[in-house]
Design an enzyme around this catalytic site. Structure first.
Site, PDB file in Angstrom:
ATOM      1  N   GLU B  81      60.873  11.759 105.012  1.00 28.72           N
ATOM      2  CA  GLU B  81      61.709  10.699 104.465  1.00 28.72           C
ATOM      3  C   GLU B  81      60.838   9.656 103.776  1.00 28.72           C
ATOM      4  O   GLU B  81      61.331   8.636 103.341  1.00 28.72           O
ATOM      5  CB  GLU B  81      62.594  10.074 105.543  1.00 28.72           C
ATOM      6  CG  GLU B  81      61.848   9.372 106.644  1.00 28.72           C
ATOM      7  CD  GLU B  81      62.101   7.871 106.661  1.00 28.72           C
ATOM      8  OE1 GLU B  81      63.240   7.473 106.871  1.00 28.72           O
ATOM      9  OE2 GLU B  81      61.137   7.117 106.454  1.00 28.72           O
ATOM     10  N   CYS B 113      64.665  12.298 110.372  1.00 26.79           N
ATOM     11  CA  CYS B 113      63.573  12.778 111.232  1.00 26.79           C
ATOM     12  C   CYS B 113      63.569  14.285 111.460  1.00 26.79           C
ATOM     13  O   CYS B 113      62.715  14.785 112.201  1.00 26.79           O
ATOM     14  CB  CYS B 113      63.601  12.061 112.572  1.00 26.79           C
ATOM     15  SG  CYS B 113      63.200  10.316 112.458  1.00 26.79           S
ATOM     16  N   HIS B 236      62.930  15.415 120.046  1.00 27.13           N
ATOM     17  CA  HIS B 236      62.610  14.326 119.120  1.00 27.13           C
ATOM     18  C   HIS B 236      62.387  13.058 119.931  1.00 27.13           C
ATOM     19  O   HIS B 236      63.101  12.793 120.894  1.00 27.13           O
ATOM     20  CB  HIS B 236      63.719  14.121 118.097  1.00 27.13           C
ATOM     21  CG  HIS B 236      63.429  12.957 117.193  1.00 27.13           C
ATOM     22  ND1 HIS B 236      62.274  12.886 116.455  1.00 27.13           N
ATOM     23  CD2 HIS B 236      64.108  11.803 116.952  1.00 27.13           C
ATOM     24  CE1 HIS B 236      62.259  11.739 115.778  1.00 27.13           C
ATOM     25  NE2 HIS B 236      63.357  11.070 116.064  1.00 27.13           N
TER      26      HIS B 236
END
Lengths: 132, 348
Positions: B81, B113, B236
């Site tokens: 990103e 992400c 994550h």
């Protein structure tokens, strides 16, 4: 903007691609045209290992144009394992950490940012070797 | 569960973490001063680093482990990103630096992400169909948070590269994957703005937890597996607490997630976060171990994967720096240096 110049240099800058002589095995960097009398294809592209040692170095505190935001930074002569000597910045290296004969390895980093309407120029620098 | 007809796996992997850190308490010193911090420290890219340079180093490590020449790559894909250019692919430059050009597909992937795991799933399809033998999937970010915002404590930098190839050559075979996606506006950045906006508490249960749990539970169900069947798990990691909590909700133990939980020391490396955790696990895993992975991207989606480590791993992991080597070179900077390097000073 020198777009063509940066484009022509990309292999040498991004991946330390020099040349090897097909007949003698000599490795050279940067790449160059054949010498007078040499066959057109005697020098073939050859990617150097990127390993070498600091031959000498200096701290730049009065930077040339285009590097105003970078000082103080280290510039070194690096003797590559294959023989050629290159001039490049040292990175990820404290000013008091640099030393003659220090083993270094090549990394590809940002060399210059030519501003909002220009290129980001990438190329080789050297750093103290990260332990395997 | 999705899996290709031709079995695939990871044949090489590579991590990269910049050497610089800023302590969360240093950020708190400037902006807050009281209360806990979501991580202990976060990684900070050096002034000559960005998503492209970090991708190159992670990818070189993956190629070194796989010992394949770069011209054999069919695709070089970068998920991020924080691409250095708005228009001009990162993948082309990375492919050129690796020596994979010109006969290669190169592209950039985007999904907050989980941009890196998008590339991983696509790589599975490309190799699994037989269209390609080797595909490089990279997640890399130099994340930005508004000064003083909660995000500033965690928005970090790192890269992870996974080289996908036939299962017979793999250090870890990918058993299958699920992807769970809904339109959930927990975090976004409009074009031409510098910093993203996040939904505060809305980023928790309806976004991260529900999405990641959904992908993970479906994969466990379809595999007929229990959390206890896995030696390791990685999720994550936008902070320290979220992955710990989702692990507990799913039934994974603190011991299973410990080797891959890097966020306390490096913060949230965005597209690289879960994949760097996977690299750290591959650094210590033994043949036969099973690894559970679930990524998360705001917007929102989660990709879950189950892997099984092969006999090829122990020898191959020694061919490039371990994740621990990058974690160990910690050089702390203060907020002023961090602000200068991260472009937070107005110069003109």
């Amino acid at each position: 903007m020198d777009l063509a110049k940066h484009w022509r240099l990309r292999h040498a800058r991004y991946r330390l691609e020099g040349q090897r002589n097909r007949l003698t095995g000599e490795v050279r960097f940067p790449p160059a045209p054949p010498r007078p009398g040499e066959a057109e294809d005697v020098w073939e592209p050859y990617v150097l290992s990127g390993r070498g040692r600091v031959y000498s170095f200096s701290v730049v505190r009065q930077p040339p144009e285009g590097f105003e935001d970078q000082p103080p930074y280290l510039v070194a002569l690096v003797r590559l394992d294959e023989g050629p000597m290159v001039t490049a910045q040292l990175t990820d290296c404290d000013l008091d950490q640099a030393a003659i004969d220090m083993p270094v390895e090549m990394v590809t980093r940002r060399l210059r940012d030519l501003g909002p309407t220009g290129l980001i120029v990438y190329g080789y620098k050297f750093r103290p070797i990260v332990q395997r | 569960m999705m899996k290709p007809e031709r079995p695939v796996g990871i044949i090489g992997y590579g991590a990269y973490i910049p050497r610089f850190r800023i302590a969360a308490r240093e950020i708190a010193r400037i902006w807050d001063g009281a209360g806990g911090t979501p991580v202990d420290s976060k990684s900070v890219p050096g002034p000559d680093e960005d998503t492209i340079t970090m991708s190159i180093e992670a990818a070189r490590n993956a190629l070194a482990r796989a010992r394949i020449t770069p011209d054999r790559l069919s695709a070089v894909w970068v998920g991020s990103e924080s691409p250095p250019y708005s228009v001009k692919p990162s993948g082309t430059l990375v492919a050129e630096a690796l020596g994979a050009t010109p006969w290669v597909s190169a592209a950039d992937w985007e999904f907050a992400c989980k941009a890196g795991s998008e590339a991983l799933t696509a790589a599975m399809g490309m190799v699994g169909s037989g269209m390609a033998q080797y595909v490089l999937a990279i997640g890399a970010d130099t994340a930005q948070g508004r000064p003083g915002d909660a995000l500033e404590y965690t928005a970090a930098a790192g890269a992870a590269a996974l080289l996908v190839g036939p299962a017979a050559e793999a250090v870890a075979v990918i058993e299958g994957t699920t992807s769970y996606v809904t339109d959930t506006p927990d975090f976004f950045r409009r074009a031409d703005t510098t910093y993203p906006v996040h939904g505060h508490r809305f980023t928790g249960e309806p976004a991260y937890f529900n999405t990641l749990r959904s992908a993970a539970e479906r994969l466990l169900h379809d595999l007929g597996a229990q959390p206890s069947d896995f030696t390791y798990a990685v999720f994550h990691q936008p902070n320290t607490r979220f992955p710990q909590t989702v692990a507990r909700q799913l039934g994974f133990t603190p011991q299973q997630i410990a080797p891959g939980l890097l966020s306390p020391r490096i913060g949230n490396a965005y597209s690289a976060a879960a994949l760097l955790g996977l690299c750290a696990i591959l650094d210590v895993a033994k043949p036969g171990d099973r690894i559970f992975v679930a990524t998360y991207g705001s917007g929102a989606g989660s990709d879950a994967y189950a892997l099984r480590v092969t006999e090829a791993l122990p020898e191959r992991r020694e061919r490039a720096p371990l994740t621990a080597a990058y974690l160990a070179r910690e050089t702390f900077v203060d907020y002023a240096v961090y602000a200068k390097w991260r472009g937070k000073l107005v110069m003109e």
